[in-house]
Motif scaffolding. Structure first.
Motif, PDB file in Angstrom:
ATOM      1  N   THR A 110       3.527 106.290  79.590  1.00 43.56           N
ATOM      2  CA  THR A 110       3.660 105.877  78.015  1.00 43.56           C
ATOM      3  C   THR A 110       3.256 104.631  78.043  1.00 43.56           C
ATOM      4  OG1 THR A 110       5.143 107.732  77.916  1.00 43.56           O
ATOM      5  CG2 THR A 110       4.897 106.097  76.096  1.00 43.56           C
ATOM      6  N   THR A 111       3.781 103.750  78.590  1.00 44.13           N
ATOM      7  CA  THR A 111       3.641 102.089  78.328  1.00 44.13           C
ATOM      8  C   THR A 111       2.156 101.858  78.862  1.00 44.13           C
ATOM      9  OG1 THR A 111       5.958 101.592  78.887  1.00 44.13           O
ATOM     10  CG2 THR A 111       4.214  99.742  79.072  1.00 44.13           C
ATOM     11  N   THR A 112       1.559 102.569  79.970  1.00 44.50           N
ATOM     12  CA  THR A 112       0.301 102.168  80.443  1.00 44.50           C
ATOM     13  C   THR A 112      -0.673 102.566  79.258  1.00 44.50           C
ATOM     14  OG1 THR A 112       0.713 102.731  82.540  1.00 44.50           O
ATOM     15  CG2 THR A 112      -1.378 102.857  81.989  1.00 44.50           C
ATOM     16  N   VAL A 113      -0.428 103.719  78.599  1.00 44.26           N
ATOM     17  CA  VAL A 113      -1.161 104.238  77.485  1.00 44.26           C
ATOM     18  C   VAL A 113      -1.235 103.359  76.287  1.00 44.26           C
ATOM     19  CG1 VAL A 113      -1.878 106.206  75.972  1.00 44.26           C
ATOM     20  CG2 VAL A 113      -1.497 106.499  78.294  1.00 44.26           C
ATOM     21  N   GLY A 114       0.152 103.004  76.026  1.00 43.60           N
ATOM     22  CA  GLY A 114       0.632 102.043  74.895  1.00 43.60           C
ATOM     23  C   GLY A 114      -0.055 100.680  74.791  1.00 43.60           C
ATOM     24  N   LEU A 115      -0.213 100.054  76.150  1.00 47.36           N
ATOM     25  CA  LEU A 115      -0.891  98.858  76.278  1.00 47.36           C
ATOM     26  C   LEU A 115      -2.196  98.881  76.254  1.00 47.36           C
ATOM     27  CD1 LEU A 115      -0.519  96.113  77.262  1.00 47.36           C
ATOM     28  CD2 LEU A 115      -0.511  96.576  79.594  1.00 47.36           C
ATOM     29  N   GLY A 116      -2.872  99.908  76.688  1.00 46.77           N
ATOM     30  CA  GLY A 116      -4.242  99.831  76.439  1.00 46.77           C
ATOM     31  C   GLY A 116      -4.597  99.819  75.032  1.00 46.77           C
ATOM     32  N   ASP A 117      -3.855 100.762  74.333  1.00 45.64           N
ATOM     33  CA  ASP A 117      -4.143 100.834  72.872  1.00 45.64           C
ATOM     34  C   ASP A 117      -3.828  99.627  72.327  1.00 45.64           C
ATOM     35  OD1 ASP A 117      -5.079 103.512  72.700  1.00 45.64           O
ATOM     36  OD2 ASP A 117      -2.949 104.320  72.324  1.00 45.64           O
ATOM     37  N   GLY A 118      -2.702  98.922  72.509  1.00 49.06           N
ATOM     38  CA  GLY A 118      -2.300  97.584  72.172  1.00 49.06           C
ATOM     39  C   GLY A 118      -3.583  96.348  72.430  1.00 49.06           C
ATOM     40  N   LEU A 119      -4.203  96.359  73.627  1.00 47.60           N
ATOM     41  CA  LEU A 119      -5.004  95.417  73.837  1.00 47.60           C
ATOM     42  C   LEU A 119      -6.166  95.820  73.061  1.00 47.60           C
ATOM     43  CD1 LEU A 119      -4.833  95.478  77.619  1.00 47.60           C
ATOM     44  CD2 LEU A 119      -4.426  93.637  76.138  1.00 47.60           C
ATOM     45  N   ASN A 120      -6.512  97.060  72.679  1.00 52.80           N
ATOM     46  CA  ASN A 120      -7.859  97.247  71.761  1.00 52.80           C
ATOM     47  C   ASN A 120      -7.316  96.625  70.493  1.00 52.80           C
ATOM     48  OD1 ASN A 120     -10.102  98.739  73.269  1.00 52.80           O
ATOM     49  ND2 ASN A 120      -8.398  99.845  74.241  1.00 52.80           N
ATOM     50  N   ARG A 121      -6.080  97.046  70.043  1.00 56.56           N
ATOM     51  CA  ARG A 121      -5.339  96.817  68.784  1.00 56.56           C
ATOM     52  C   ARG A 121      -5.677  95.350  68.202  1.00 56.56           C
ATOM     53  NH1 ARG A 121      -2.376  99.414  65.127  1.00 56.56           N
ATOM     54  NH2 ARG A 121      -1.510  98.114  63.420  1.00 56.56           N
ATOM     55  N   ILE A 122      -5.352  94.226  69.413  1.00 56.28           N
ATOM     56  CA  ILE A 122      -5.614  92.576  69.001  1.00 56.28           C
ATOM     57  C   ILE A 122      -6.992  92.475  69.440  1.00 56.28           C
ATOM     58  CG2 ILE A 122      -3.145  92.490  69.801  1.00 56.28           C
ATOM     59  CD1 ILE A 122      -3.995  91.438  72.421  1.00 56.28           C
ATOM     60  N   GLY A 123      -7.961  93.366  69.451  1.00 54.07           N
ATOM     61  CA  GLY A 123      -9.405  92.831  69.395  1.00 54.07           C
ATOM     62  C   GLY A 123      -9.863  92.808  70.984  1.00 54.07           C
ATOM     63  N   LYS A 124      -9.334  93.045  71.792  1.00 48.99           N
ATOM     64  CA  LYS A 124      -9.743  93.208  73.209  1.00 48.99           C
ATOM     65  C   LYS A 124     -10.479  94.334  73.572  1.00 48.99           C
ATOM     66  CE  LYS A 124      -7.783  89.221  73.777  1.00 48.99           C
ATOM     67  NZ  LYS A 124      -8.678  87.864  73.531  1.00 48.99           N
ATOM     68  N   ASN A 125     -11.391  94.357  74.542  1.00 44.75           N
ATOM     69  CA  ASN A 125     -12.242  95.543  75.038  1.00 44.75           C
ATOM     70  C   ASN A 125     -11.455  95.841  76.342  1.00 44.75           C
ATOM     71  OD1 ASN A 125     -14.080  97.381  75.982  1.00 44.75           O
ATOM     72  ND2 ASN A 125     -15.465  95.826  76.915  1.00 44.75           N
ATOM     73  N   ALA A 126     -10.826  97.158  76.124  1.00 41.92           N
ATOM     74  CA  ALA A 126      -9.693  97.462  77.048  1.00 41.92           C
ATOM     75  C   ALA A 126      -9.946  99.024  77.476  1.00 41.92           C
ATOM     76  CB  ALA A 126      -8.263  97.199  76.962  1.00 41.92           C
ATOM     77  N   LEU A 127      -9.774  99.418  78.841  1.00 39.90           N
ATOM     78  CA  LEU A 127      -9.871 100.660  79.172  1.00 39.90           C
ATOM     79  C   LEU A 127      -8.533 101.158  80.007  1.00 39.90           C
ATOM     80  CD1 LEU A 127     -13.550 101.905  80.574  1.00 39.90           C
ATOM     81  CD2 LEU A 127     -11.277 103.331  80.530  1.00 39.90           C
ATOM     82  N   ILE A 128      -8.389 102.323  79.894  1.00 39.34           N
ATOM     83  CA  ILE A 128      -7.032 102.919  80.827  1.00 39.34           C
ATOM     84  C   ILE A 128      -7.273 103.867  81.721  1.00 39.34           C
ATOM     85  CG2 ILE A 128      -4.950 104.403  80.396  1.00 39.34           C
ATOM     86  CD1 ILE A 128      -5.300 103.606  77.293  1.00 39.34           C
ATOM     87  N   CYS A 129      -6.845 103.539  83.066  1.00 39.75           N
ATOM     88  CA  CYS A 129      -6.970 104.365  84.137  1.00 39.75           C
ATOM     89  C   CYS A 129      -5.817 104.895  84.662  1.00 39.75           C
ATOM     90  CB  CYS A 129      -7.560 103.530  85.131  1.00 39.75           C
ATOM     91  SG  CYS A 129      -9.363 103.286  85.259  1.00 39.75           S
ATOM     92  N   ILE A 130      -5.620 106.297  84.515  1.00 39.21           N
ATOM     93  CA  ILE A 130      -4.413 106.776  84.997  1.00 39.21           C
ATOM     94  C   ILE A 130      -4.644 108.231  85.964  1.00 39.21           C
ATOM     95  CG2 ILE A 130      -2.905 105.993  82.883  1.00 39.21           C
ATOM     96  CD1 ILE A 130      -3.373 108.966  81.724  1.00 39.21           C
ATOM     97  N   ARG A 131      -3.573 108.469  86.579  1.00 40.90           N
ATOM     98  CA  ARG A 131      -3.658 109.863  87.436  1.00 40.90           C
ATOM     99  C   ARG A 131      -3.704 111.100  86.572  1.00 40.90           C
ATOM    100  NH1 ARG A 131       1.126 109.193  90.889  1.00 40.90           N
ATOM    101  NH2 ARG A 131       2.003 108.471  88.906  1.00 40.90           N
ATOM    102  N   GLU A 132      -4.106 112.161  87.195  1.00 41.37           N
ATOM    103  CA  GLU A 132      -4.205 113.771  86.659  1.00 41.37           C
ATOM    104  C   GLU A 132      -2.808 114.188  86.758  1.00 41.37           C
ATOM    105  OE1 GLU A 132      -7.531 116.007  87.496  1.00 41.37           O
ATOM    106  OE2 GLU A 132      -8.521 114.335  88.386  1.00 41.37           O
ATOM    107  N   ALA A 133      -2.637 115.164  86.179  1.00 37.32           N
ATOM    108  CA  ALA A 133      -1.077 115.736  86.321  1.00 37.32           C
ATOM    109  C   ALA A 133      -1.096 116.886  87.577  1.00 37.32           C
ATOM    110  CB  ALA A 133      -0.697 116.308  85.331  1.00 37.32           C
ATOM    111  N   SER A 134      -0.048 116.977  88.038  1.00 34.86           N
ATOM    112  CA  SER A 134       0.158 118.009  89.073  1.00 34.86           C
ATOM    113  C   SER A 134       0.573 119.358  88.362  1.00 34.86           C
ATOM    114  CB  SER A 134       0.790 117.606  90.406  1.00 34.86           C
ATOM    115  OG  SER A 134       1.148 118.643  91.037  1.00 34.86           O
ATOM    116  N   LEU A 135       0.370 120.370  88.414  1.00 34.54           N
ATOM    117  CA  LEU A 135       0.948 121.591  88.121  1.00 34.54           C
ATOM    118  C   LEU A 135       2.525 121.702  88.726  1.00 34.54           C
ATOM    119  CD1 LEU A 135      -1.794 124.293  88.226  1.00 34.54           C
ATOM    120  CD2 LEU A 135      -0.971 122.983  86.286  1.00 34.54           C
ATOM    121  N   GLY A 136       2.772 121.138  89.928  1.00 37.61           N
ATOM    122  CA  GLY A 136       4.226 121.062  90.450  1.00 37.61           C
ATOM    123  C   GLY A 136       5.094 120.515  89.610  1.00 37.61           C
ATOM    124  N   PRO A 137       5.057 119.535  89.263  1.00 40.61           N
ATOM    125  CA  PRO A 137       6.131 118.894  88.163  1.00 40.61           C
ATOM    126  C   PRO A 137       6.053 119.420  86.722  1.00 40.61           C
ATOM    127  CG  PRO A 137       4.610 117.158  88.937  1.00 40.61           C
ATOM    128  CD  PRO A 137       4.040 118.378  89.763  1.00 40.61           C
TER     129      PRO A 137
END
Length: 559
Positions: free
Chosen positions: A76-103
Motif C-alpha cells: 500500500t505504501t509502495t503504491v501510495g508513494l508512487g502516486d505521491g511522487l507523481n502528485r508533486i510533479g515527478k515522473n514516477a513508476l511503480i514496480c511490484i510483484r504479482e499475487a499468488s493464489l495461495g495467500p
C-alpha cells in the motif's frame, strides 16, 4: 472498515483509463503493447529492447518491519508513494510483484495495495491476471514430467531416482502435497519414488524468470537447472533432458512485464512474484530495468520485513542485475510497534506509549541494517485511525535517535494527498547523492560463511548450526564452481530469529540450517532454516470461505 469502503469496493468504483492511454504516458504506441482486455497489457519485447541506450532513473526500495497480525501496509505504501511522487510533479513508476493464489485464498490476501493506494484491476491482479503464474507452473511441471518420462524410457542419462531433486509445484497452499509418493500403480506408471510439491512462488523457474535479463538469458538459465544426480553424484540438468527449449516457449509471454494503473491512473509494472521467506522476494529484473529507463523515480518493494526482502533485494537482485538503489523506505505502524512491545492484537486499540517505545527496537534494527548497505533511509508511519499523537511522537522521537526521519503517511485513506511529505523526503534522499550501495558479503566468500554473515550482521544471531551433511554439500558445490553464488535464506518472516514467536529485536540466538538447495539456474543457494515450509498450509478458517460471487456476478471477499 465497512463493506462500502473495502478494498474491493474502492477498486470496483475506480475510474480507469484505457491501458493504451497509460502506455502513451510512457511513450509507448499501441504496437508496443499486447493488450489483455482494456485495462492491462504486456510490454512487447521490441519496445523493451529499444530502451537500452536511455539513462536510468533513481531506484527507491520500500521495505518494512517484521510483519505482524496488526498489519504494516508495505505494498500500500509502495503504491501510495508512487502516486505521491507523481502528485508533486515527478515522473514516477511503480514496480511490484504479482499475487499468488495461495495467500489470496489462505490468510494474507492479495498484493495490489489497499484503500485509496491500490493498483487496478484489483480482482484480475489477485486471481489469474495475465496467466504468468500458470505459465511458470506449467513450465516447472513439464520438466518434472520429462524427468520421470526419461527414467521410464530406459534412463539414458543414468539418473539415480533416489537423487531427483526437482519437485513439482502448485500455486495453492496445500500441506497434503508436501511429501508424496509418485508413480504408484504398477509397471505402466513408472518407478515409484518419494517427491513432493512446493508452492509456485518457491519454484526456481519463478526465480529464473524474475532474475533473467531477456528471453535468451531465460533459456540459458532454464537449461542450467540441476534436476537430479547420477549414482556417481554428477549433476543432470534440464538441458541434458532437452527440456529448456520447450520451457522457454511456455514462458515467452510470461517474461514480458505487465502494465496496469493505480487508482489515480499512474502507470505500474506488476511482474513476477517470488515469496521473500522462501525465495528472493522481488519483482522481475526485466520490469525494474525497463522502469528505470522510462521514469525518473522507480518505486519497488521487497517482500516481508527488511531482514528477508531487503537483504535479498540488495544481496541477490541488485548484485546480479547491477542495480544501485538511491534510497529506501522502511514501513512501520504504531500497531506493529505495540505488538512488538508485547501487546496482544485484541488490545491494540488502547493507547500504550510504553509498548510502542519497547517495540521500536524492531524498527531500529531494520533501519540500521538498511543503512549498513550504504542506502539512505526514511521511515514511513502507515497511519491507522486509532493511532494517538503520543504514540506517533514516540516513533518519531525514536527514529530521530537513529539519524533518520519518520513521516506519517495517510495514503490508505487519502490517496496521494496523504503521502506528499514522504514523497518530498524520498526525492531529497535520492537526489542527495549520499547512497553508496554495497552488498554485505563478497562473491568470493565461502557459502557457509555467507550464511553466517547474514545471520550475524542482519539477524544478530550468535551462530549458525548445520549437520555435517549440509556442510559437506556446501563444500561440494564450492568445489563444483558454485561458491561465488549468493545465498537465499528461507526463514520465518515473523522474527529476526527462526522462532516466529520471538518478536521485537532478539539477539544471540542460534540459527539451524536444516537443508540447502542449489538453484543453479537462478544463481543462488537456498538455505532452509528452522521450520519454514516451501509449501504453506491453509489456516483453520481460510479466506476462501468468504469469497463468492454476488447476485450481480461480482466477486466479493477478496482483500
Amino acid at each position: 472498515m465497512s463493506e462500502f469502503n473495502s478494498d474491493i469496493a474502492i477498486a470496483r468504483a475506480a475510474t480507469k483509463k484505457p491501458i493504451k492511454e497509460i502506455a502513451a504516458r510512457l511513450g509507448m504506441s499501441e504496437e508496443d503493447i499486447v493488450p489483455y482486455g482494456h485495462d492491462k497489457a504486456k510490454i512487447s519485447a521490441p519496445f523493451l529492447n529499444s530502451l537500452e541506450s536511455r539513462p536510468d532513473g533513481k531506484l527507491i526500495l520500500v521495505t518494512a518491519v517484521n510483519p505482524t497480525p496488526a498489519g504494516e501496509g508495505k505494498t500500500t505504501t509502495t503504491v501510495g508513494l508512487g502516486d505521491g511522487l507523481n502528485r508533486i510533479g515527478k515522473n514516477a513508476l511503480i514496480c511490484i510483484r504479482e499475487a499468488s493464489l495461495g495467500p489470496c485464498f489462505g490468510v494474507k490476501g492479495g498484493a495490489a495495495g489497499g484503500g485509496y493506494a491500490q493498483v487496478v484491476p484489483m480482482e484480475d491482479m489477485n486471481l489469474h491476471f495475465t496467466g504468468d503464474f500458470h505459465a511458470i507452473t506449467t513450465a516447472h511441471n513439464l520438466l518434472s514430467a520429462m524427468i520421470d518420462n526419461h527414467i521410464y524410457w530406459g534412463n539414458e542419462l543414468q539418473i539415480d531416482s533416489r537423487r531427483v531433486t526437482w519437485r513439482r509445484v502448485l500455486d495453492m497452499n496445500d500441506r497434503a502435497l508436501r511429501q508424496i509418493t509418485a508413480s504408484l500403480g504398477g509397471v505402466a506408471n513408472g518407478f515409484p519414488r518419494e517427491t513432493g510439491f512446493d508452492i509456485t512462488v518457491a519454484s526456481e523457474v519463478m526465480a529464473i524468470l524474475c532474475l533473467s535479463n531477456d528471453l535468451k538469458d531465460l533459456e540459458k538459465r532454464l537449461g542450467d537447472i540441476i534436476v537430479a544426480y547420477r549414482r556417481d553424484k554428477t549433476p543432470v540438468t534440464a538441458r541434458d533432458l532437452k527440456a529448456d527449449g520447450a520451457m522457454a516457449v511456455l514462458l515467452k509471454d510470461a517474461i514480458q512485464p505487465n502494465l496496469v494503473q493505480t487508482l489515480e491512473n499512474n502507470p505500474a509494472f506488476v511482474h513476477g512474484g517470488p515469496f521473500a521467506n522462501i525465495a528472493h522476494g522481488c519483482n522481475s529484473v526485466v520490469a525494474t530495468k525497463a522502469a528505470l529507463k522510462l521514469a525518473d523515480y522507480v518505486v519497488t518493494e521487497a517482500g516481508f520485513g527488511a531482514d528477508l526482502g531487503a537483504e535479498k533485494f540488495f544481496d541477490i537482485k541488485c548484485r546480479k542485475a547491477g542495480l544501485k538503489p538511491a534510497a529506501a523506505v522502511v514501513v512501520a505502524t504504531v500497531r506493529a510497534m505495540k505488538m512488538n512491545g508485547g501487546v496482544a492484537k485484541a488490545d491494540l486499540g488502547a493507547e500504550n506509549v510504553e509498548a510502542v517505545k519497547a517495540g521500536c527496537a524492531n524498527l531500529g534494527r531494520h533501519v540500521e541494517n538498511v543503512k549498513g548497505f550504504g542506502v539512505p533511509v526514511v521511515v514511513a508511519i502507515n497511519h491507522f485511525s486509532a493511532d494517538t499523537e503520543a504514540e506517533i511522537a514516540a516513533v518519531k522521537d525514536y527514529v530521530a535517535t537513529l539519524g533518520a526521519e519518520a513521516i506519517v503517511c495517510r495514503h490508505w485513506a487519502e490517496g496521494s494527498a496523504g503521502i506528499t511529505g514522504l514523497a518530498e523526503k524520498v526525492v531529497e534522499l535520492a537526489d542527495g547523492g549520499t547512497a553508496d550501495f554495497q552488498p554485505i558479503y563478497p562473491d568470493e566468500m565461502g557459502l557457509f560463511e555467507k550464511i553466517e554473515t547474514v545471520v550475524k550482521k542482519i539477524y544478530r544471531g550468535a551462530e549458525v548450526t548445520a549437520d555435517q551433511s549440509v556442510r559437506d554439500q556446501l563444500s561440494a558445490w564450492q568445489e563444483a564452481g558454485y561458491g561465488n553464488l549468493p545465498v537465499c535464506m528461507a526463514k520465518t518472516q515473523y522474527s529476526f530469529s527462526t522462532d516466529p514467536t520471538k518478536r521485537g529485536a532478539p539477539a544471540d540466538f542460534s540459527v539451524h540450517v536444516r537443508e540447502v538447495r542449489l538453484s543453479a539456474g537462478a544463481g543462488f543457494v537456498v538455505a532452509i532454516c528452522g521450520q519454514i515450509m516451501t509449501m504453506p498450509g491453509l489456516p483453520s478458517q481460510p479466506a476462501a470461505e468468504s469469497i463468492y460471487l454476488n447476485d450481480n456476478g461480482e466477486i466479493e471477499g477478496l482483500f
